[in-house]
Scaffold this motif. Structure first.
Motif, short mmCIF file in Angstrom:
data_model
loop_
_atom_site.label_atom_id
_atom_site.label_comp_id
_atom_site.label_asym_id
_atom_site.label_seq_id
_atom_site.Cartn_x
_atom_site.Cartn_y
_atom_site.Cartn_z
N THR A 46 0.86 -1.19 0.00
CA THR A 46 0.00 0.00 0.00
C THR A 46 0.89 1.23 0.00
O THR A 46 1.78 1.36 0.85
N ALA A 71 -2.34 -4.87 11.35
CA ALA A 71 -2.69 -4.98 9.94
C ALA A 71 -1.47 -5.01 9.04
O ALA A 71 -1.44 -5.71 8.03
N SER A 72 -0.44 -4.24 9.39
CA SER A 72 0.77 -4.17 8.57
C SER A 72 1.99 -4.53 9.39
O SER A 72 2.12 -4.10 10.54
N LYS A 97 3.58 -8.96 6.05
CA LYS A 97 2.13 -8.85 6.00
C LYS A 97 1.73 -7.42 5.66
O LYS A 97 2.08 -6.48 6.36
N ASN A 98 1.05 -7.26 4.54
CA ASN A 98 0.51 -5.96 4.12
C ASN A 98 1.53 -4.82 4.24
O ASN A 98 1.33 -3.86 5.01
N ASN A 137 -2.42 -1.19 -3.21
CA ASN A 137 -3.44 -0.27 -2.72
C ASN A 137 -2.84 1.14 -2.74
O ASN A 137 -1.61 1.29 -2.66
N TRP A 281 -7.45 -3.35 4.65
CA TRP A 281 -7.06 -4.72 5.02
C TRP A 281 -8.18 -5.39 5.81
O TRP A 281 -8.04 -5.63 7.02
N ASN A 284 -8.13 -8.26 9.02
CA ASN A 284 -6.88 -8.25 9.79
C ASN A 284 -7.09 -7.71 11.19
O ASN A 284 -7.99 -6.96 11.43
#
Length: 284
Positions: A46, A71-72, A97-98, A137, A281, A284
């Motif tokens: 993102t 989330a990230s 992750k993300n 994103n 996300w 998450n």
């Protein structure tokens, strides 16, 4: 070999063949779960683009919230100098992750949107060189949204351009800024401005080329009668609907009110950050 042994041997061979045939179309549950997990974790960074005279520092509120929420798991800073050279704080990890990339422009007071779009595109290409990805994103604050829009117009139709899956716009000024002399108002149903700025007329091409992405458009209202966040009229921000609605997979608007809905405060408003994170996300 006796007749009895021949029968046993024949049955064993037949059973082995049937078992082998069964294996051809059989997938172990663990293997299926692994494959499913792999698909769910497809690398999708993102990119956050800041506004006029701003910097990566302004994006760090979002980064901190994304990390704290779980989330990230990777934050990368991408600083772009005036010549378009990009300095990355780290390489993109395929296992992260993300991953979230905070993009900063050294030339942060440039009102040439084509130039700004080029800066943003250079950041994306630089990250992609560290590890290839095919989806991404996008999130922008203020003029960062105009930068993203011009980038989609100028580069989004290239085959190598990553597919945009989700986009968050915060306090975007698609049809002008307050004080520019353009009294903006828009159709409440489709967001089409009754009067269009020169920039907005250029952005109309998005109605034909905007990606099949999910869009969240966030705006602030101070509730002081101005119908604005103090700098951008709500109608200007909400005019994004008309630009993307023919092609976007989904479009949603979210209004925030009160003192923390002021233009610059929106990007650090905890409620705004939480809403954007959940949208970008989900799950998450």
């Amino acid at each position: 070999m006796s007749k009895y042994k021949k029968i046993v041997l024949s049955l064993a061979l037949a059973g082995g063949l049937l078992f082998g045939a069964g294996l051809t179309g059989y997938h172990h549950p663990a293997a299926q779960a692994s494959s499913s997990t792999s698909r769910k974790r497809k690398l999708r960074p993102t990119f956050f683009i800041h506004g006029y005279s701003s910097s990566i520092k302004a994006e760090e509120y979002f980064a901190k919230a994304a990390e704290q929420s779980g989330a990230s798991k990777q934050i990368i800073k991408a600083q772009v100098d005036a010549a378009g050279k990009v300095k990355l704080s780290a390489s993109l990890s395929a296992k992260a992750k993300n991953p979230l990339i905070l993009v900063g422009f050294a030339d942060n007071r440039n009102l040439d949107y084509n130039r700004d779009a080029w800066y943003a595109y250079q950041a994306i290409k630089a990250v992609e060189k560290t590890h290839r990805f095919t989806q991404m994103n996008l999130i922008g604050h203020s003029m960062g949204n105009t930068t993203i829009s011009y980038m989609l117009i100028n580069y989004g139709r290239r085959k190598s351009f990553p597919t945009v899956k989700r986009m968050v716009g915060i306090a975007g000024h698609y049809n002008g800024v307050r004080g520019q002399g353009l009294k903006t108002s828009a159709d409440r149903k489709n967001g089409r401005p009754l009067k269009m700025s020169e920039t907005y007329r250029h952005l109309l091409v998005l109605r034909k080329i905007f990606p099949k992405a999910r869009v969240l458009n966030i705006y602030g209202d101070l509730l002081d009668g101005s119908n604005s966040d103090g700098r951008i009229n709500n109608s200007s921000t909400r005019s994004l609907r008309y630009l993307v609605s023919p092609r976007a997979k989904s479009y949603r608007e979210k209004k925030f009110t009160g003192p923390n809905a002021q233009h610059s405060r929106l990007r650090e408003n905890p409620a705004v950050l939480k809403t954007a994170i959940r949208f970008l996300w989900p799950g998450n």
